[in-house]
Design a protein around this motif. Structure first.
Motif, PDB file in Angstrom:
ATOM      1  N   TRP A  73       6.379 -27.400  26.457  1.00 51.38           N
ATOM      2  CA  TRP A  73       6.554 -26.605  27.602  1.00 51.38           C
ATOM      3  C   TRP A  73       8.087 -25.997  27.225  1.00 51.38           C
ATOM      4  N   THR A  74       8.705 -26.562  26.547  1.00 50.66           N
ATOM      5  CA  THR A  74      10.292 -26.215  26.227  1.00 50.66           C
ATOM      6  C   THR A  74      10.275 -24.676  25.507  1.00 50.66           C
ATOM      7  N   THR A 134       3.246 -31.543  27.501  1.00 53.45           N
ATOM      8  CA  THR A 134       4.036 -32.619  27.377  1.00 53.45           C
ATOM      9  C   THR A 134       3.854 -33.644  26.182  1.00 53.45           C
ATOM     10  N   ALA A 135       2.249 -33.438  25.793  1.00 57.25           N
ATOM     11  CA  ALA A 135       2.021 -34.455  24.645  1.00 57.25           C
ATOM     12  C   ALA A 135       2.038 -33.901  23.265  1.00 57.25           C
ATOM     13  N   ILE A 150       8.717 -24.214  18.305  1.00 58.83           N
ATOM     14  CA  ILE A 150       8.206 -24.915  19.180  1.00 58.83           C
ATOM     15  C   ILE A 150       6.745 -24.673  19.371  1.00 58.83           C
ATOM     16  N   ALA A 151       6.512 -23.479  19.678  1.00 58.25           N
ATOM     17  CA  ALA A 151       5.020 -23.009  19.899  1.00 58.25           C
ATOM     18  C   ALA A 151       4.082 -23.246  18.861  1.00 58.25           C
ATOM     19  N   PHE A 152       4.723 -22.708  17.140  1.00 57.64           N
ATOM     20  CA  PHE A 152       4.078 -22.570  16.385  1.00 57.64           C
ATOM     21  C   PHE A 152       4.085 -23.994  15.599  1.00 57.64           C
ATOM     22  N   GLY A 153       5.032 -24.714  15.917  1.00 60.48           N
ATOM     23  CA  GLY A 153       5.107 -26.001  15.107  1.00 60.48           C
ATOM     24  C   GLY A 153       4.794 -27.028  15.681  1.00 60.48           C
ATOM     25  N   SER A 154       4.198 -27.363  16.907  1.00 62.01           N
ATOM     26  CA  SER A 154       3.751 -28.175  17.682  1.00 62.01           C
ATOM     27  C   SER A 154       2.771 -29.029  17.224  1.00 62.01           C
ATOM     28  N   TYR A 155       2.812 -30.364  17.441  1.00 67.98           N
ATOM     29  CA  TYR A 155       1.848 -31.352  16.824  1.00 67.98           C
ATOM     30  C   TYR A 155       1.734 -32.621  18.012  1.00 67.98           C
ATOM     31  N   PRO A 198      -2.238 -42.532  20.107  1.00 60.90           N
ATOM     32  CA  PRO A 198      -2.492 -41.179  19.633  1.00 60.90           C
ATOM     33  C   PRO A 198      -4.057 -41.000  20.306  1.00 60.90           C
ATOM     34  N   GLN A 199      -4.248 -39.549  20.396  1.00 63.09           N
ATOM     35  CA  GLN A 199      -5.445 -39.176  20.892  1.00 63.09           C
ATOM     36  C   GLN A 199      -6.619 -39.787  20.062  1.00 63.09           C
TER      37      GLN A 199
END
Length: 424
Positions: free
Chosen positions: A398-399, A52-53, A22-27, A38-39
């Motif tokens: 956050w998970t 959360t985003a 989750i931490a290194f694969g987050s997008y 989207p941003q």
């Protein structure tokens, strides 16, 4: 010692390796949800908003592998019954019942994969994605497109007799030379499945257009996984890379591979022989391992608690952790799904194989034992992480950080149960 290492490895896999996906694969999750805006380009969200985003999404098969791992908790629950009903010792009947059930799960899992090989296919996809990401991106040109001329030159170098065709043997040399599989020995079956992807015509030779076509598809898929909005905990070490939006492609790897009966039987027999050989080696090194670990702990003045629960599991799983980070960094739904499936499948096999060996030894020799502390911690951690993944497909950032917090909490539980309250 075996049950201690089992508890330490299961906890580490689900509270250090799992959160790393989750931490290194987050997008940006807005990329996977059309209902979320989207941003705006150039706008960097705050860390609080990223919790959360940003995150990862998975597929339904990932939930299935988590549920399969939950099934492995049934024997642990049975072993915990003496504590629940306040019986001082575990009876031979409970040991025998748990041994039969654990062995049935272990064998059933193997048989299930013979007739429903989707778990094996996901393992193959997992390896292929790492292979393309790590080994073939150098074939991209400066504009991010596949360098067709470089691919053609590679085909010519493989074509030893200069007849315009590359044989399976010549292509196998390439696959073996670039070390397709990062972990362990590269199996002949895996090599053949890779090679079959190039041979569209089925003439046992790879034409230049076939070679260019399949490598171009693989490179496009790998390039699509890179996005300028990707979040990476180590982003300050490197510059972000621009992504290329391309349409979704069909899976490049077929879901099944047909083998003749003779080849299939031979593969299963070879696998069984390897399992038996590994069991024999384990039996031979078990006593020396325990003696050396105990001696090391004494000479180094290391608390004995840390040896089986921390040091040995870390030594075993650190390569897996690094490989997981590398795979998750592709930042795609597919990469996250395949990596998480690998984790849950590995925990299931580790739980069942270690518990079977342990219970078999205890039952045959009628040994007194009490590993209720280890059993309880495995039940809690595997149960929580299994239920969590089996009931959802979206995992905000956050998970992942919450998962990291479970590691020291689980070690504290083990320490209190064993060293303070004397469960073991």
């Amino acid at each position: 010692m075996g049950m201690n290492v089992l508890a330490g490895s299961a906890v580490l896999s689900l509270t250090l390796i799992w959160p790393s996906v989750i931490a290194f694969g987050s997008y940006d999750l807005a990329e996977d949800d059309d209902t979320i805006l989207p941003q705006i380009t150039g706008e960097e969200p705050s860390f609080i908003k990223k919790l959360t985003a940003y995150g990862v999404t998975t597929d339904s098969e990932t939930s299935y592998t988590a549920r399969i791992m939950l099934v492995s908790m049934i024997p642990f629950l049975i072993l915990q019954l003496p504590k629940i009903i306040n019986v001082t010792t575990v009876t031979r009947e409970i040991v025998l019942l748990t041994l039969i059930l654990t062995s049935a799960f272990f064998i059933g899992y193997a048989v299930y994969q013979m007739f429903q090989p989707w778990i094996q296919n996901r393992r193959f996809d997992y390896i292929r994605q790492k292979f393309v990401k790590n080994k073939l991106l150098k074939l991209l040109s400066t504009n991010g497109k596949a360098n067709v001329q470089l691919i053609k030159d590679l085909h010519k170098k493989l074509d030893k007799n200069h007849d315009g065709k590359v044989t399976h043997a010549e292509l196998k040399t390439l696959v073996l030379g670039i070390q397709l599989q990062a972990e362990g020995e590269l199996s002949d079956d895996l090599v053949e499945r890779i090679i079959d992807q190039f041979d569209f015509s089925g003439d046992k030779c790879i034409q230049e257009d076939e070679f260019v076509r399949i490598l171009t598809k693989w490179l496009q898929e790998a390039r699509r996984s890179l996005s300028k909005n990707d979040y990476n905990p180590l982003s300050f070490f490197k510059k972000s890379q621009e992504g290329v939006d391309e349409e979704q492609q069909q899976p490049l790897i077929p879901k099944n591979k047909n083998l003749n009966d003779e080849g299939l039987v031979w593969e299963y027999l070879k696998a069984l022989a390897l399992v038996l050989f590994g069991t024999l080696v384990t039996a031979l090194v078990a006593l020396p391992l325990i003696m050396n670990v105990s001696g090391f702990a004494t000479d180094a003045n290391i608390p004995s608690f840390l040896i089986p629960y921390v040091i040995i599991p870390c030594a075993i799983n650190i390569p897996r952790l690094l490989s997981t980070i590398n795979s998750a960094s592709q930042k795609t739904q597919r990469a996250a799904s395949l990596t998480l499936s690998q984790i849950y499948s590995g925990v299931f096999m580790s739980n069942m194989s270690s518990l079977t060996t342990f219970l078999l030894t205890v039952y045959i020799r009628d040994l007194p034992w009490d590993v209720s502390a280890e059993v309880l911690v495995v039940l809690i951690i595997c149960g929580v992480m299994g239920v969590f993944t089996s009931t959802r497909i979206v995992f905000p950032l956050w998970t992942g950080y919450t998962g990291y917090l479970l590691y020291p909490i689980s070690l504290l539980m083990l320490y209190l149960l064993t060293a303070v309250w004397g469960w073991s």
